[in-house]
Enzyme design. Structure first.
Site, mmCIF file in Angstrom:
data_model
loop_
_atom_site.group_PDB
_atom_site.id
_atom_site.type_symbol
_atom_site.label_atom_id
_atom_site.label_comp_id
_atom_site.label_asym_id
_atom_site.label_seq_id
_atom_site.Cartn_x
_atom_site.Cartn_y
_atom_site.Cartn_z
ATOM 1 N N ASN A 115 0.843 -1.208 0.000
ATOM 2 C CA ASN A 115 0.000 0.000 0.000
ATOM 3 C C ASN A 115 0.873 1.250 0.000
ATOM 4 O OD1 ASN A 115 -2.780 1.017 0.128
ATOM 5 N ND2 ASN A 115 -2.184 1.873 2.102
ATOM 6 N N GLU A 171 -22.569 15.053 -0.188
ATOM 7 C CA GLU A 171 -22.087 14.904 1.200
ATOM 8 C C GLU A 171 -21.083 16.011 1.537
ATOM 9 O OE1 GLU A 171 -20.926 10.695 1.619
ATOM 10 O OE2 GLU A 171 -22.826 10.448 2.676
HETATM 11 P P1 NAD Z 1 -21.209 9.631 -9.205
HETATM 12 O O1 NAD Z 1 -20.780 9.089 -10.507
HETATM 13 O O2 NAD Z 1 -22.167 8.875 -8.398
HETATM 14 O O3 NAD Z 1 -21.814 11.100 -9.381
HETATM 15 C C1 NAD Z 1 -21.187 12.043 -10.207
HETATM 16 C C2 NAD Z 1 -22.196 13.083 -10.618
HETATM 17 O O4 NAD Z 1 -21.496 14.046 -11.410
HETATM 18 C C3 NAD Z 1 -23.311 12.528 -11.483
HETATM 19 O O5 NAD Z 1 -24.552 12.944 -10.972
HETATM 20 C C4 NAD Z 1 -23.025 13.112 -12.866
HETATM 21 O O6 NAD Z 1 -24.194 13.380 -13.605
HETATM 22 C C5 NAD Z 1 -22.293 14.379 -12.512
HETATM 23 N N1 NAD Z 1 -21.454 14.884 -13.605
HETATM 24 C C6 NAD Z 1 -20.651 14.179 -14.443
HETATM 25 N N2 NAD Z 1 -20.083 14.992 -15.344
HETATM 26 C C7 NAD Z 1 -20.483 16.246 -15.053
HETATM 27 C C8 NAD Z 1 -20.215 17.527 -15.605
HETATM 28 N N3 NAD Z 1 -19.401 17.711 -16.648
HETATM 29 N N4 NAD Z 1 -20.778 18.604 -15.019
HETATM 30 C C9 NAD Z 1 -21.594 18.473 -13.954
HETATM 31 N N5 NAD Z 1 -21.903 17.289 -13.419
HETATM 32 C C10 NAD Z 1 -21.350 16.180 -13.938
HETATM 33 O O7 NAD Z 1 -19.821 9.910 -8.422
HETATM 34 P P2 NAD Z 1 -19.535 10.050 -6.854
HETATM 35 O O8 NAD Z 1 -20.553 10.886 -6.192
HETATM 36 O O9 NAD Z 1 -18.108 10.440 -6.741
HETATM 37 O O10 NAD Z 1 -19.671 8.577 -6.333
HETATM 38 C C11 NAD Z 1 -18.836 7.549 -6.843
HETATM 39 C C12 NAD Z 1 -19.341 6.218 -6.349
HETATM 40 O O11 NAD Z 1 -19.130 6.113 -4.940
HETATM 41 C C13 NAD Z 1 -20.845 6.082 -6.585
HETATM 42 O O12 NAD Z 1 -21.124 4.808 -7.022
HETATM 43 C C14 NAD Z 1 -21.426 6.353 -5.219
HETATM 44 O O13 NAD Z 1 -22.628 5.631 -5.027
HETATM 45 C C15 NAD Z 1 -20.334 5.904 -4.270
HETATM 46 N N6 NAD Z 1 -20.361 6.714 -3.028
HETATM 47 C C16 NAD Z 1 -21.144 6.285 -2.004
HETATM 48 C C17 NAD Z 1 -21.252 7.055 -0.838
HETATM 49 C C18 NAD Z 1 -22.197 6.594 0.256
HETATM 50 O O14 NAD Z 1 -22.654 5.448 0.212
HETATM 51 N N7 NAD Z 1 -22.544 7.429 1.209
HETATM 52 C C19 NAD Z 1 -20.547 8.252 -0.709
HETATM 53 C C20 NAD Z 1 -19.733 8.666 -1.781
HETATM 54 C C21 NAD Z 1 -19.664 7.880 -2.934
#
Ligand code: NAD
Length: 398
Positions: free
Chosen positions: A38, A170
């Site tokens: 890691n 978040e």
């Molecule tokens: P995501 O892919 O879920 O969300 C990204 C968002 O950015 C989408 O709604 C998308 O439409 C938007 N987006 C993409 N391109 C864009 C642009 N050019 N301009 C504006 N908006 C744009 O990504 P994430 O939130 O980083 O999450 C990644 C993964 O991790 C997901 O599967 C999520 O479920 C998971 N996650 C879970 C938790 C939790 O369980 N609490 C917390 C954080 C992340």
């Protein structure tokens, strides 16, 4: 007696740690040598990073030393950065030499996806690691301090967050909680501060039901968040972002939360990938490589409809345990089990004491969802470090 087999695990995240813990627990003495490689000598809780990023919690709370959770008599820890995997030679190239393996578990996590949007890689911040969030926190504080040097530069108090997925929302929840304190500390009029969330899709929080999305958006809007939905970020510069309708938002801080991709090490090692992620077989092995298991954000597991499960801590943990059990079966010449993901639901925090959750047939909002989020976190900490870790990390949470 045969030489013990070398099991090498790459990455100490939500997939790698459960894999090593399962191996440690289940392997007999002398049956195999386990090595965990890691980049850092600690494990961090990626799903907590929005708090230290916004400055509502100490970064130290989101990490635990590997030596506190891994038994050093059972697994060797190597603090190195993985550069490449050579599947033909069965070796891992690191920044400090080459490590041979008999069976490899790749759990290197994901990285931010910028979709080639100009300027994001150079000018935006990413909620990616403990080091990256320390940087965001410090930058936010500096914006307030710099504004006080020249109060005509109000754009320093504009914070743009690209993406309204879980990461973006978040983070915004925490940032909105932190702003009033920053305003008090730096004698800044709160009316000058803007938090703008820019989301390409027509709705925030993909995957959540409309009633929960409305609850989250109303709550955040009450805390002052401005939503620009159906509007993609098109370009990022040192001055701010250009968005879909051609508007340029001047901002001192742009945080990109537009999605993640698999780790580049996999492409660099010749694996066939979709946005850096490898579609694994039902046993979690890389196609054509029975001795390489790929788990976590760099893997794709298909659901019953043939669609990829989104990456998450939840699936990574289950994959880690399942891959470890299959590695043991492989070494013992037994049949491996197919991986069946048990999706338990999703909870998204919206700042202190607030969250939304969708678990089975239940839809939770507010305090109940926030408590559930704590329970989910406590469960994970208990799994990897027992009650002691729960107490150390979550004191004051309940
Ligand atoms: P995501 O892919 O879920 O969300 C990204 C968002 O950015 C989408 O709604 C998308 O439409 C938007 N987006 C993409 N391109 C864009 C642009 N050019 N301009 C504006 N908006 C744009 O990504 P994430 O939130 O980083 O999450 C990644 C993964 O991790 C997901 O599967 C999520 O479920 C998971 N996650 C879970 C938790 C939790 O369980 N609490 C917390 C954080 C992340």
């Amino acid at each position: 007696m045969a030489e013990p087999k070398k099991i090498v695990v790459l990455g100490a995240g939500y997939a790698g740690i459960p894999a090593v813990l399962t191996l440690q627990k289940s392997l007999r003495d002398g049956e195999a040598d386990i090595t965990l490689i890691n980049k850092h000598d600690y494990h961090y809780f990626t799903t907590w990073l929005h708090k230290p990023a916004a400055g509502t919690d100490r970064p130290e709370r989101s990490r635990v030393d590997l030596s506190d959770i891994i038994d050093p008599r059972k697994a060797a820890l190597l603090k190195r950065t993985v550069r490449r995997i050579d599947t033909a030679a069965k070796t891992v190239e690191t920044d400090e030499g080459v490590i041979p393996y008999d069976v490899l578990i790749v759990a290197l996590g994901g990285q931010p996806e910028t979709f080639g949007i100009p300027g994001l890689a150079e000018h935006a911040f990413f909620i990616r690691s403990l080091n990256s969030v320390r940087f965001i926190r410090e930058h936010i504080d500096r914006q307030f301090a710099q504004f006080k040097q020249d109060e005509s530069r109000t754009e320093r108090l504009t914070f743009v967050v690209g993406g309204a997925g879980l990461t973006g929302i978040e983070f915004i929840g925490e940032l909105a909680d932190r702003i009033p304190k920053l305003c008090r500390d730096y004698d800044v009029d709160p009316a000058l501060v803007k938090i703008i969330n820019v989301e390409a899709a027509p709705a925030a929080l993909p995957g959540f039901e409309a009633s929960l999305v409305d609850y989250a958006m109303n709550l955040l809007a009450r805390k002052g968040v401005i939503f620009k939905l159906g509007t993609p970020v098109k370009k990022c510069t040192s001055e701010g972002v250009e968005i879909g309708d051609g508007e340029f938002i001047r901002a001192g801080t742009v945080v990109w939360a537009g999605g993640i991709r698999g780790n580049r090490v996999l492409e660099d090692s010749g694996f066939e990938t979709v946005r850096g992620r490898v579609v694994v077989n039902p046993y979690l092995q890389a196609p054509g490589h029975d001795d390489v298991f790929i788990i976590g954000d760099s893997s794709i597991v298909l659901n019953d409809q043939g669609k990829p499960w989104p990456p998450s801590g939840q699936i990574a943990i289950q994959q880690g345990e399942a891959a470890a059990r299959n590695v043991i079966a492989l070494l013992r010449g037994r049949e491996m089990a197919t991986f069946k993901y048990v999706y338990r639901g999703t909870v998204a925090s919206l700042g202190k004491g607030e969250a939304i959750g969708s678990v089975g047939k239940y839809r939770l909002k507010g305090t109940a969802a926030a408590i559930l989020k704590n329970v989910v976190d406590a469960r994970y900490l208990f799994k990897i470090g027992g009650a002691g870790l729960v107490v150390r990390k979550m004191s004051g949470f309940f």
